[in-house]
Write a protein that holds these residues in place. Sequence first.
Motif, PDB file in Angstrom:
ATOM      1  N   UNK A   1       0.986  -1.371  -0.281  1.00 54.11           N
ATOM      2  CA  UNK A   1       0.446  -0.569   0.298  1.00 54.11           C
ATOM      3  C   UNK A   1       0.988   1.058   0.447  1.00 54.11           C
ATOM      4  N   UNK A   2       2.076   1.071   0.748  1.00 57.08           N
ATOM      5  CA  UNK A   2       3.162   2.461   0.932  1.00 57.08           C
ATOM      6  C   UNK A   2       3.173   2.467  -0.845  1.00 57.08           C
ATOM      7  N   UNK A   3       3.474   1.573  -1.190  1.00 56.72           N
ATOM      8  CA  UNK A   3       4.673   1.584  -2.505  1.00 56.72           C
ATOM      9  C   UNK A   3       3.844   2.447  -3.770  1.00 56.72           C
ATOM     10  N   UNK A   4       2.324   1.914  -3.812  1.00 56.31           N
ATOM     11  CA  UNK A   4       0.887   2.445  -4.272  1.00 56.31           C
ATOM     12  C   UNK A   4       0.956   3.934  -4.117  1.00 56.31           C
ATOM     13  N   UNK A   5       0.935   4.406  -2.927  1.00 52.35           N
ATOM     14  CA  UNK A   5       1.249   4.950  -2.205  1.00 52.35           C
ATOM     15  C   UNK A   5       1.911   6.622  -3.424  1.00 52.35           C
ATOM     16  N   UNK A   6       3.266   6.297  -3.341  1.00 54.60           N
ATOM     17  CA  UNK A   6       4.392   6.545  -3.372  1.00 54.60           C
ATOM     18  C   UNK A   6       3.898   6.655  -5.173  1.00 54.60           C
ATOM     19  N   UNK A   7       3.969   5.297  -5.888  1.00 52.77           N
ATOM     20  CA  UNK A   7       3.873   5.638  -7.107  1.00 52.77           C
ATOM     21  C   UNK A   7       2.813   6.791  -7.752  1.00 52.77           C
ATOM     22  N   UNK A   8       1.348   6.156  -7.003  1.00 56.20           N
ATOM     23  CA  UNK A   8      -0.104   7.465  -7.540  1.00 56.20           C
ATOM     24  C   UNK A   8       0.995   8.912  -7.466  1.00 56.20           C
ATOM     25  N   UNK A   9       1.661   9.210  -5.846  1.00 52.75           N
ATOM     26  CA  UNK A   9       1.784  10.463  -5.843  1.00 52.75           C
ATOM     27  C   UNK A   9       2.531  10.995  -7.079  1.00 52.75           C
ATOM     28  N   UNK A  10       3.873  10.263  -7.579  1.00 49.24           N
ATOM     29  CA  UNK A  10       4.809   9.636  -9.095  1.00 49.24           C
ATOM     30  C   UNK A  10       3.222  10.558 -10.826  1.00 49.24           C
ATOM     31  N   UNK A  11       2.000   9.884 -10.098  1.00 47.76           N
ATOM     32  CA  UNK A  11       1.463   9.692 -11.439  1.00 47.76           C
ATOM     33  C   UNK A  11       1.258   8.979 -11.904  1.00 47.76           C
TER      34      UNK A  11
END
Length: 102
Positions: free
Chosen positions: A80-90
Amino acid sequence: MGRGCRSAEGRDEAHDGLTGPLQGVYDPSGCGAALFAFLAGMVESERECIREESLEGQASARERGRHGGRPKVVDDDTADHARALRAEAGDAPPRRAPQAPA
């Protein structure tokens, strides 16, 4: 069984298996046919025994709450943390639905 098997040098080849001067040569009509059939039956029987014992051990471990295999490298929180970081990158990948435990 192997009394008639003599090499060119006159020594008995019955106990040399696959390591003597006849290595890699198998004549199914020769005196070794019965030996190979016997050994094949023994190997098959041993393999069945090993498989049964392995399955029994796995079932026993399952009853005790132990599961085989390697532990997860990435748990749900880390994913979940990795997905959140990736979502911030778009560039977020779609989230997969959770799978039922096996």
